[in-house]
Design an enzyme around this catalytic site. Structure first.
Site, mmCIF file in Angstrom:
data_model
loop_
_atom_site.group_PDB
_atom_site.id
_atom_site.type_symbol
_atom_site.label_atom_id
_atom_site.label_comp_id
_atom_site.label_asym_id
_atom_site.label_seq_id
_atom_site.Cartn_x
_atom_site.Cartn_y
_atom_site.Cartn_z
ATOM 1 N N LYS A 56 -6.470 4.902 6.400
ATOM 2 C CA LYS A 56 -7.310 5.026 5.920
ATOM 3 C C LYS A 56 -8.941 5.537 7.156
ATOM 4 C CE LYS A 56 -6.429 1.353 2.441
ATOM 5 N NZ LYS A 56 -7.162 0.932 1.189
ATOM 6 N N GLU A 82 -8.390 6.057 -4.168
ATOM 7 C CA GLU A 82 -9.461 6.388 -3.127
ATOM 8 C C GLU A 82 -9.827 7.553 -3.476
ATOM 9 O OE1 GLU A 82 -8.556 4.008 0.302
ATOM 10 O OE2 GLU A 82 -7.999 2.310 -0.786
ATOM 11 N N HIS A 126 -4.043 8.890 -3.322
ATOM 12 C CA HIS A 126 -4.077 7.756 -3.086
ATOM 13 C C HIS A 126 -5.569 7.456 -4.074
ATOM 14 C CE1 HIS A 126 -5.662 4.171 -1.644
ATOM 15 N NE2 HIS A 126 -4.976 4.174 -0.556
#
Ligand code: PEP
Length: 251
Positions: A11, A98, A96
């Site tokens: 990340k 996010e 993803h």
């Protein structure tokens, strides 16, 4: 071909120097090992080219965490799939939660990203998974079906076979809550059945489906023991080499 994979997703963590140190440490602790799974680290864009050099000659493979939905041109700040490929990365994490949640990546945008990744010879690690409210309403199957239909079921069987899927229940990501191994198996088996309906049993049997969501050394073995769980996509526990190694050792 279906494989066991443990893939890290760093990340937005680690400066370049910290990332190089982590990759170096991981290379070192895996030096004399023959893991029973493929090992991938997913790093921020700026780390890719340098980390590619660091991990040369090791078992570790490299992934980006994203790529642009456009080929090239006037898209300030974006990084294309061709650029990612030129660093030495082999994989690209796409979809993803996010990115879906904070950067509003729609099914259509993700469809473009997947096509561009494949056109540039990157293997997408395509993430799907439901929100907490959706799980509570019993809608998890519906959600993952729509995510697959919206972004990857347009692919030919040949291209679909290059994709790795990662089932990541959003309520389990970074929360310390993990799906039980039975919950994971149930939905992984469902996902495989959807692939079989669309592309046939052989393609379904050959698809690698990872679990992601607070996976760590202490629960990895149980999760990976399930027949339809082929490994993990690991966030927090990929940021320390011994923790990540503990998950690799679960295989
Ligand atoms: C992820 O972000 O893909 C993830 C699974 O994170 P964590 O392991 O920290 O829950």
């Amino acid at each position: 071909m279906r494989k066991n994979i443990v893939a890290g997703n760093w990340k937005m963590n680690k400066t370049l120097q910290e990332g190089v140190a982590l990759a170096t440490e991981l290379k070192e602790i895996l030096k004399n090992e023959k893991p029973n799974c493929e090992v991938i680290i997913g790093t921020p864009f700026i780390h890719l080219a340098t980390v590619a050099e660091v991990i040369k000659g090791s078992v570790i493979k490299l992934s980006a965490e994203n790529c642009a939905d456009k080929e090239s041109g006037a898209y300030t700040g974006e990084v294309s799939a061709a650029m990612v490929k030129s660093t030495g990365a082999e994989y690209c994490i796409l979809g993803h939660s996010e990115r879906r949640q904070y950067y509003h990546e729609t099914y259509e945008i993700l469809k473009e990203k997947v096509l561009l990744a494949l056109a540039n010879d990157l293997k997408p690690i395509f993430c799907i998974g439901e929100l907490k409210e959706e799980r509570e309403a019993g809608k998890q199957n519906e959600v993952v079906k729509a995510q697959l239909e919206g972004s990857v079921f347009n692919l030919s069987a040949e291209d679909f076979s290059k994709i790795v899927l990662a089932y990541e229940p959003v309520w389990a990501i970074g929360t310390g809550l993990t799906a039980t191994s039975d919950q994971a198996e149930e939905i992984h088996a469902y996902i495989r059945s959807l692939i079989a309906d669309k592309y046939g049993k052989e393609v379904a049997d050959n698809t690698t489906i990872l679990y992601g969501g607070s996976c760590k050394a202490s629960n990895a073995k149980e999760l990976f023991s399930k027949p339809d769980v082929d490994g993990g996509l690991i966030g927090g526990a990929s940021l320390k080499a011994p923790d990540f190694k503990g998950i690799i050792d679960a295989f």
